[in-house]
Design an enzyme around this catalytic site. Sequence first.
Site, short mmCIF file in Angstrom:
data_model
loop_
_atom_site.label_atom_id
_atom_site.label_comp_id
_atom_site.label_asym_id
_atom_site.label_seq_id
_atom_site.Cartn_x
_atom_site.Cartn_y
_atom_site.Cartn_z
N ARG A 35 2.10 55.19 25.00
CA ARG A 35 1.85 54.79 26.39
C ARG A 35 2.23 55.97 27.26
O ARG A 35 3.40 56.32 27.39
CB ARG A 35 2.70 53.55 26.73
N ASP A 38 5.16 56.22 29.78
CA ASP A 38 6.51 56.15 29.20
C ASP A 38 6.87 57.36 28.36
O ASP A 38 8.02 57.79 28.34
CB ASP A 38 6.64 54.91 28.29
N THR A 39 5.90 57.90 27.63
CA THR A 39 6.27 58.86 26.57
C THR A 39 5.51 60.17 26.56
O THR A 39 5.84 61.06 25.77
CB THR A 39 6.10 58.20 25.19
N GLU A 102 -5.96 51.07 20.01
CA GLU A 102 -5.70 52.14 19.05
C GLU A 102 -4.87 51.62 17.87
O GLU A 102 -5.16 51.92 16.71
CB GLU A 102 -4.99 53.30 19.73
#
Length: 199
Positions: A35, A38-39, A102
């Site tokens: 995501r 967030d990352t 995904e």
Amino acid sequence: MQYRSAAMNLQRQVFRQNRLRNQAIKPCDVFINHRGIDTKRKVATLLYDHLSRLNLRPFLDNKNMKPGDKLFDNINRAIRNCKVGVAVFSPTYCQSYFCLHELALMMETKKKVIPIFCDIKPSQLLVIDDGKCSANELRRFSWALEEAKFTVGLTFDSLKGNWSDIVTNASDIIIRSLMEIDYKEQRHWRRQNSTPMLI
């Protein structure tokens, strides 16, 4: 500890040499599912850069795609052609249709998926019905999420953890996984192409 480090370095070196020989043939080794909000600026990009330095071919959307590329076409192709998937779960992961799509595709195509639970526990991952997905997609996403939740993975607390450690640990697991997959493929290929000797 020193022996383990030396052995892992030797494995990496041999694996890199084998990968360089095959680089022109295969599109990507590892698909990094994450995501972005967030990352992307943390573990996903650090992992992508680390794997690239090891002469592997990771796929990360913002690194491998360019303006004008068809999003689903490129992502779906990368997932279908990769050998290993890394799913970086984070607090807002399940709010993303793309993340869940995904993950579902990786599970449906039976990829080895290595979960990284970043600032979230597996039990906290839930598909929310916000009315944007069909019932079939919700079932598909929920199934994939359950599969991932019950797969051994890495956990990381960004307030207490060391970014270098999580990237190194994940890379080591990815390398071992790719080596196992390559070994199985070579064995299968040899069996298929060996002819019995007639006397």
